[in-house]
Every structure is written in structure tokens, then in C-alpha cells.
Design a protein around this motif. Structure first.
Motif, PDB file in Angstrom:
ATOM      1  N   VAL A  10       0.879  -1.050  -0.096  1.00 23.52           N
ATOM      2  CA  VAL A  10       0.083  -0.001  -0.010  1.00 23.52           C
ATOM      3  C   VAL A  10       0.904   1.121  -0.096  1.00 23.52           C
ATOM      4  N   LEU A  11       0.543   2.405  -0.859  1.00 23.20           N
ATOM      5  CA  LEU A  11       1.177   3.502  -0.812  1.00 23.20           C
ATOM      6  C   LEU A  11       0.310   4.694  -0.768  1.00 23.20           C
ATOM      7  N   SER A  12       0.421   5.703  -0.111  1.00 23.63           N
ATOM      8  CA  SER A  12      -0.348   6.817   0.093  1.00 23.63           C
ATOM      9  C   SER A  12       0.845   8.045   0.959  1.00 23.63           C
ATOM     10  N   MET A  13       0.045   9.245   0.324  1.00 23.71           N
ATOM     11  CA  MET A  13       0.746  10.463   0.916  1.00 23.71           C
ATOM     12  C   MET A  13      -0.119  11.434   1.128  1.00 23.71           C
ATOM     13  N   VAL A  14       0.284  12.439   2.061  1.00 31.33           N
ATOM     14  CA  VAL A  14      -0.451  13.653   2.241  1.00 31.33           C
ATOM     15  C   VAL A  14       0.448  14.950   2.165  1.00 31.33           C
ATOM     16  N   GLN A  15      -0.120  15.885   1.792  1.00 31.01           N
ATOM     17  CA  GLN A  15       0.882  17.233   1.777  1.00 31.01           C
ATOM     18  C   GLN A  15       0.912  17.672   3.231  1.00 31.01           C
ATOM     19  N   ILE A  22     -10.572  17.042   9.167  1.00 34.15           N
ATOM     20  CA  ILE A  22     -11.390  15.572   9.336  1.00 34.15           C
ATOM     21  C   ILE A  22     -11.629  15.054   8.097  1.00 34.15           C
ATOM     22  N   GLY A  23     -11.802  15.834   6.676  1.00 34.13           N
ATOM     23  CA  GLY A  23     -11.628  15.237   5.339  1.00 34.13           C
ATOM     24  C   GLY A  23     -10.351  14.280   5.088  1.00 34.13           C
ATOM     25  N   ASN A  24      -9.214  14.951   5.491  1.00 31.89           N
ATOM     26  CA  ASN A  24      -8.068  13.923   5.336  1.00 31.89           C
ATOM     27  C   ASN A  24      -8.004  12.726   6.371  1.00 31.89           C
ATOM     28  N   PHE A  26     -10.892  11.111   7.552  1.00 29.89           N
ATOM     29  CA  PHE A  26     -11.813  10.171   7.278  1.00 29.89           C
ATOM     30  C   PHE A  26     -11.559   9.699   6.042  1.00 29.89           C
ATOM     31  N   GLY A  27     -10.999  10.406   4.967  1.00 30.77           N
ATOM     32  CA  GLY A  27     -10.701  10.192   3.568  1.00 30.77           C
ATOM     33  C   GLY A  27      -9.739   9.264   3.377  1.00 30.77           C
ATOM     34  N   ALA A  28      -8.505   9.204   4.198  1.00 28.12           N
ATOM     35  CA  ALA A  28      -7.364   8.783   3.960  1.00 28.12           C
ATOM     36  C   ALA A  28      -6.556   8.257   5.203  1.00 28.12           C
ATOM     37  N   ALA A 138       4.498   8.848  -9.959  1.00 30.11           N
ATOM     38  CA  ALA A 138       5.973   8.443  -9.632  1.00 30.11           C
ATOM     39  C   ALA A 138       5.933   7.803  -8.195  1.00 30.11           C
ATOM     40  N   ASP A 139       5.248   8.669  -7.299  1.00 30.00           N
ATOM     41  CA  ASP A 139       5.261   8.293  -5.855  1.00 30.00           C
ATOM     42  C   ASP A 139       4.760   6.885  -5.758  1.00 30.00           C
ATOM     43  N   ILE A 140       3.786   6.480  -6.513  1.00 32.50           N
ATOM     44  CA  ILE A 140       3.142   5.356  -6.349  1.00 32.50           C
ATOM     45  C   ILE A 140       3.758   4.118  -6.999  1.00 32.50           C
ATOM     46  N   VAL A 148      -3.872   1.747  -3.095  1.00 35.60           N
ATOM     47  CA  VAL A 148      -3.583   3.275  -2.558  1.00 35.60           C
ATOM     48  C   VAL A 148      -4.829   4.007  -1.966  1.00 35.60           C
ATOM     49  N   PRO A 149      -4.660   3.951  -0.568  1.00 35.65           N
ATOM     50  CA  PRO A 149      -5.951   4.654  -0.073  1.00 35.65           C
ATOM     51  C   PRO A 149      -5.979   6.218  -0.044  1.00 35.65           C
ATOM     52  N   ILE A 150      -7.053   6.618  -0.509  1.00 38.90           N
ATOM     53  CA  ILE A 150      -7.047   8.108  -0.634  1.00 38.90           C
ATOM     54  C   ILE A 150      -8.759   8.458  -0.633  1.00 38.90           C
ATOM     55  N   ASP A 153     -11.306  12.716  -3.995  1.00 39.49           N
ATOM     56  CA  ASP A 153     -10.828  13.873  -5.027  1.00 39.49           C
ATOM     57  C   ASP A 153      -9.536  13.370  -5.721  1.00 39.49           C
ATOM     58  N   GLN A 154      -8.784  12.454  -5.118  1.00 39.16           N
ATOM     59  CA  GLN A 154      -7.653  11.712  -5.710  1.00 39.16           C
ATOM     60  C   GLN A 154      -7.807  10.740  -6.916  1.00 39.16           C
ATOM     61  N   LYS A 155      -9.130  10.639  -7.037  1.00 42.83           N
ATOM     62  CA  LYS A 155      -9.541   9.353  -7.938  1.00 42.83           C
ATOM     63  C   LYS A 155      -8.858   9.490  -9.463  1.00 42.83           C
ATOM     64  N   GLY A 187     -17.058   9.052   4.206  1.00 39.74           N
ATOM     65  CA  GLY A 187     -15.825   9.931   4.383  1.00 39.74           C
ATOM     66  C   GLY A 187     -14.883  10.041   3.285  1.00 39.74           C
ATOM     67  N   ALA A 188     -15.216   9.584   2.082  1.00 40.53           N
ATOM     68  CA  ALA A 188     -14.623   9.750   1.112  1.00 40.53           C
ATOM     69  C   ALA A 188     -14.461  11.197   0.425  1.00 40.53           C
ATOM     70  N   ARG A 189     -15.680  11.907   0.659  1.00 41.58           N
ATOM     71  CA  ARG A 189     -15.795  13.068   0.376  1.00 41.58           C
ATOM     72  C   ARG A 189     -16.532  14.007   1.382  1.00 41.58           C
ATOM     73  N   LYS A 199     -15.994  20.779  -1.409  1.00 45.34           N
ATOM     74  CA  LYS A 199     -15.137  19.805  -0.652  1.00 45.34           C
ATOM     75  C   LYS A 199     -14.417  20.584   0.742  1.00 45.34           C
ATOM     76  N   MET A 200     -14.303  19.860   1.766  1.00 46.19           N
ATOM     77  CA  MET A 200     -13.970  20.460   2.975  1.00 46.19           C
ATOM     78  C   MET A 200     -12.292  20.624   2.737  1.00 46.19           C
ATOM     79  N   SER A 201     -11.607  21.813   2.993  1.00 44.17           N
ATOM     80  CA  SER A 201     -10.415  22.182   2.660  1.00 44.17           C
ATOM     81  C   SER A 201      -9.852  23.063   3.713  1.00 44.17           C
TER      82      SER A 201
HETATM   83  P1  TYM Z   1      -4.140  15.966   0.085  1.00 47.32           P
HETATM   84  O1  TYM Z   1      -2.879  16.277   0.791  1.00 47.32           O
HETATM   85  O2  TYM Z   1      -4.921  17.207  -0.386  1.00 47.32           O
HETATM   86  O3  TYM Z   1      -5.030  15.153   0.802  1.00 47.32           O
HETATM   87  C1  TYM Z   1      -4.479  13.806   1.529  1.00 47.32           C
HETATM   88  C2  TYM Z   1      -5.641  12.990   1.537  1.00 47.32           C
HETATM   89  O4  TYM Z   1      -6.730  13.294   2.165  1.00 47.32           O
HETATM   90  C3  TYM Z   1      -7.825  13.142   1.186  1.00 47.32           C
HETATM   91  N1  TYM Z   1      -8.846  14.302   1.411  1.00 47.32           N
HETATM   92  C4  TYM Z   1     -10.196  14.146   1.757  1.00 47.32           C
HETATM   93  N2  TYM Z   1     -10.869  13.019   1.794  1.00 47.32           N
HETATM   94  C5  TYM Z   1     -12.242  13.317   2.115  1.00 47.32           C
HETATM   95  N3  TYM Z   1     -12.967  14.331   2.185  1.00 47.32           N
HETATM   96  C6  TYM Z   1     -12.055  15.604   2.050  1.00 47.32           C
HETATM   97  N4  TYM Z   1     -12.854  16.855   2.004  1.00 47.32           N
HETATM   98  C7  TYM Z   1     -10.694  15.530   1.870  1.00 47.32           C
HETATM   99  N5  TYM Z   1      -9.728  16.317   1.397  1.00 47.32           N
HETATM  100  C8  TYM Z   1      -8.540  15.566   1.454  1.00 47.32           C
HETATM  101  C9  TYM Z   1      -7.352  13.127  -0.222  1.00 47.32           C
HETATM  102  O5  TYM Z   1      -8.060  12.454  -1.051  1.00 47.32           O
HETATM  103  C10 TYM Z   1      -5.773  12.421   0.112  1.00 47.32           C
HETATM  104  O6  TYM Z   1      -5.975  11.100   0.134  1.00 47.32           O
HETATM  105  N6  TYM Z   1      -1.913  14.644  -4.388  1.00 47.32           N
HETATM  106  C11 TYM Z   1      -2.196  14.207  -2.906  1.00 47.32           C
HETATM  107  C12 TYM Z   1      -0.945  13.683  -2.152  1.00 47.32           C
HETATM  108  C13 TYM Z   1      -0.429  12.796  -2.751  1.00 47.32           C
HETATM  109  C14 TYM Z   1      -0.618  11.316  -2.914  1.00 47.32           C
HETATM  110  C15 TYM Z   1       0.326  10.686  -3.583  1.00 47.32           C
HETATM  111  C16 TYM Z   1      -1.510  10.502  -2.418  1.00 47.32           C
HETATM  112  C17 TYM Z   1       0.883  12.947  -3.108  1.00 47.32           C
HETATM  113  N7  TYM Z   1       1.721  11.693  -3.867  1.00 47.32           N
HETATM  114  C18 TYM Z   1       0.650   9.556  -4.036  1.00 47.32           C
HETATM  115  C19 TYM Z   1      -1.714   9.339  -2.890  1.00 47.32           C
HETATM  116  C20 TYM Z   1      -0.606   8.750  -3.762  1.00 47.32           C
HETATM  117  C21 TYM Z   1      -2.828  15.408  -2.200  1.00 47.32           C
HETATM  118  O7  TYM Z   1      -2.730  16.301  -2.362  1.00 47.32           O
HETATM  119  O8  TYM Z   1      -3.647  14.931  -1.040  1.00 47.32           O
END
Ligand code: TYM
Length: 334
Positions: A10-15, A22-24, A26-28, A138-140, A148-150, A153-155, A187-189, A199-201
Motif C-alpha cells: 500500500v502507498l499513500s501520501m499527504v501534503q 477531518i476530510g483528510n 476520514f478520507g485517507a 511516480a510516488d505510487i 492506494v488509500p485516498i 478527490d484523488q481518484k 468519508g471519501a468526500r 469539498k472541506m479544505s
Molecule cells: P491531500 O494532501 O490534498 O490530501 C490527503 C488525503 O486526504 C484526502 N482528502 C479528503 N478526503 C475526504 N474528504 C475531503 N474533504 C478530503 N480532503 C482531502 C485526499 O483525497 C488524500 O487522500 N496529491 C495528494 C497527495 C499525494 C498522494 C501521492 C496521494 C501525493 N502523492 C501518492 C496518494 C498517493 C494530495 O494532495 O492529497
């Protein structure tokens, strides 16, 4: 007979935005911890992605420490998983360049996140913002990830990653694992509390529109009390009730209850009671994370040790993929 089947990866990342919403979560992030026993998990702070928008150096550095500690506090166990800083593993930039050359301008032009971000940062529509999905691919692909758990919005970026992988595999021979997404049912969105069509941001100008993982309990409850709903005063999941649907989604993600169970629980009750219940439940979920975070964030030496050890582990995997890619392309790679 004992079978020693290799675990899928499994691979995933967050900024590293300092704190997460709570979007980040519950979503990931919640899934990051949940997947650790079944899979070999590799997670990272996407600090290379972060500079597609202008960052103040001191703030960026602090945000990386903070985000790393907070991700760990969400339940990552470093005896089971890897959690590293993207900028400390040079193969990410290296493979991103290569994948740029296997990605079409038209494909990148269709990315909705690019369109949104370039509208928001009209004074800085840099090339990195445009080619960002190639870095994410490349990350993935570097880690040959199966899953990839996301959040939802990353679909679109994941779909592009699959296309790039298939294209490369087709031009040469099978090189990359083609990954699948793991997107939670609830929680995906998670939507904005002030405008549930958005979207919550965390970058929203209105701080009442999002809950961060570090918000104090009374702030969380206050923000939920102010959440935009409708005038029907009936807790039910239905079209046109974006605000209530969102709160039900959050409550469901926090408790595991279905929409029917939530409707039954709040039958005959008003929105006031429901909002307080959602606020208290979310605050209860976040309390242990906040406690753990405070402990980890206070120990920068420990965090730095984790950065170094985990970058090395990630580098070991990433290096093998880059070496394979270079050979396939025809580079001299002694
Ligand atoms: P980022 O940093 O914007 O968000 C991190 C993760 O949180 C999820 N997310 C949400 N889920 C549900 N509701 C929301 N309102 C919400 N806001 C954010 C995102 O879908 C994400 O899973 N490009 C990516 C980071 C990234 C990445 C990767 C992810 C870089 N390389 C490789 C997966 C694999 C991003 O900007 O996520």
C-alpha cells in the motif's frame, strides 16, 4: 504446509499542511493505520508537491515536523510501516521527470485539481502545478503499490497513474504494478460545513468551514453547531439535503453506523441535538490523536531519527524501481 505469501503493498501520501482536516482523516489517514496489519504500507509527507504553491521556508519546515507527528499520531506504527519525507528520497523527482515524457499535455489539461488550483492561484500557474500528477504517479509506481488509500478527490490522479503505468508497460515490458484505489464508503468526500456543495479544505478562507485534527473540543462543537443545514428539521439522508447528508456522512465515518441507524437514532429530534452529537463524537475520536500528537511533536530529535531511518528504507525500494526503469529505457546504468 505453511505458506509465506508476500504481502501486497500500500502507498499513500499527504501534503504537509501542518494540521489536517477531518476530510483528510476520514478520507485517507484513518485507513493508513487500518491497513497496516494486512499490507506492507509505505506512507509519506508529500513535501515536493507542497511547493506548487508558494511556501514560506520556516513555515514549511515547521509544517513538515507537525504533519509527520500528526500522521504518526493517527496510528502509524513504524515497526510495521514506513513513513518518510518525499524530498529525502531523490528517486521521486527522478522518476517524475521520466513519467513526464510518457504523459500527454491533453491528459494533464483535463485534471480538475489543476483547473481549480490554477483558478485559485492565478498569479502562479507554474509548470509544477501542471505536471503534479506525474510526480504523484511516480510516488505510487516507485513502490510498485497494489493499493492506494485516498479520498474521492484523488481518484482522477490515480486513474491517470494507471494509464501511465499501462502505457509504459506496453511500450517496454511489464515494469510497474498497476494500482487500485482504496476509497472509504463513508468519508471519501467530506464537504465544507459552510458550503456543503464544496469539498472541506484547510485552504478555505472561512475557518468555520473545516474542522482540523488539532481543534479544541469546544471549537469542534461550536463549528458543528454553525454548520449550514436546511429548514426541514428532519435528520434523513436525501437529495437536496447536502448539509445534513454531509453531517450524517461524518457521523457515519466516526461511528460506523449506517444512514438508516442514524435516522432512527435521531427520529423526532431536531438539528440542534444532532449537531451536538456529531461534534461530541468527532471530538471523542480526535482526543487520543491530539494527546499522542503533543507527545510526539515535543520530541524533535525522535522525529528526526524517524525521518532518517524511514527515508533509508523507502530509498531502498525506490532505487530498485528506478534502476529497472533506466535499463528498460536504454540508459547506461552500471
Ligand atoms: P491531500 O494532501 O490534498 O490530501 C490527503 C488525503 O486526504 C484526502 N482528502 C479528503 N478526503 C475526504 N474528504 C475531503 N474533504 C478530503 N480532503 C482531502 C485526499 O483525497 C488524500 O487522500 N496529491 C495528494 C497527495 C499525494 C498522494 C501521492 C496521494 C501525493 N502523492 C501518492 C496518494 C498517493 C494530495 O494532495 O492529497
Amino acid at each position: 504446509m505453511e505458506t509465506t505469501e508476500k504481502k501486497k503493498r500500500v502507498l499513500s501520501m499527504v501534503q504537509p499542511t501542518g494540521t489536517f482536516t477531518i476530510g483528510n482523516y476520514f478520507g485517507a489517514l484513518k485507513n493508513f493505520a487500518a491497513l497496516q496489519d494486512e499490507y506492507e504500507c509505505v506512507y509519506a509527507m508529500a513535501d515536493l508537491h507542497a511547493i506548487t504553491v508558494r511556501q514560506e521556508p520556516k513555515q514549511l519546515r515547521e509544517n513538515v515536523y507537525k504533519s509527520y507527528a500528526l500522521t504518526l499520531a493517527c496510528g502509524i506504527d513504524l515497526d510495521k510501516s514506513i513513513l518518510f519525507l518525499q524530498s529525502q528520497v531523490p528517486e521521486h523527482s527522478q522518476l517524475a521527470w521520466i513519467l513526464n515524457c510518457y504523459t500527454q499535455f491533453g491528459e494533464l489539461s483535463r485534471m480538475t485539481q489543476f483547473k481549480d488550483k490554477s483558478a485559485k492561484h492565478a498569479d502562479n500557474i507554474n509548470a509544477g502545478l501542471f505536471t503534479y500528477p506525474c510526480l504523484m504517479a511516480a510516488d505510487i509506481l516507485l513502490y510498485q503499490a497494489d493499493y492506494v488509500p485516498i479520498g474521492a478527490d484523488q481518484k482522477q490522479h490515480l486513474e491517470l497513474t494507471r494509464n501511465i503505468a499501462e502505457r509504459f508497460n506496453g511500450v517496454y515490458s511489464p515494469t510497474f504494478t498497476v494500482p487500485d484505489g482504496i476509497i472509504p464508503k463513508n468519508g471519501a468526500r467530506v464537504m465544507s460545513l459552510a458550503d456543503p456543495t464544496k469539498k472541506m479544505s484547510k485552504s478555505d478562507d472561512n475557518v468555520n468551514s473545516f474542522i482540523t485534527l488539532l481543534d479544541p473540543r469546544d471549537t469542534i462543537i461550536k463549528k458543528f453547531k454553525r454548520a449550514v443545514t436546511d429548514s426541514e428539521a428532519c435528520v434523513r439522508f436525501a437529495e437536496g439535503k447536502d448539509g445534513i447528508n454531509n453531517l450524517m456522512g461524518i457521523y457515519s465515518a466516526a461511528t460506523g453506523k449506517t444512514m438508516e441507524e442514524i435516522e432512527a437514532e435521531f427520529a423526532g429530534k431536531g438539528y440542534g441535538d444532532f449537531k451536538v452529537a456529531v461534534g461530541e463524537t468527532v471530538a471523542d475520536v480526535l482526543a487520543p490523536i491530539q494527546e499522542k500528537f503533543a507527545e510526539l511533536y515535543a520530541d524533535k530529535k525522535y522525529l528526526e531519527k524517524c525521518f532518517a531511518e524511514n527515508a533509508e528504507k523507502a530509498h531502498y525500494i525506490a532505487r530498485k524501481t528506478v534502476s529497472k526503469v533506466m535499463r528498460k529505457i536504454g540508459y547506461i546504468n552500471l
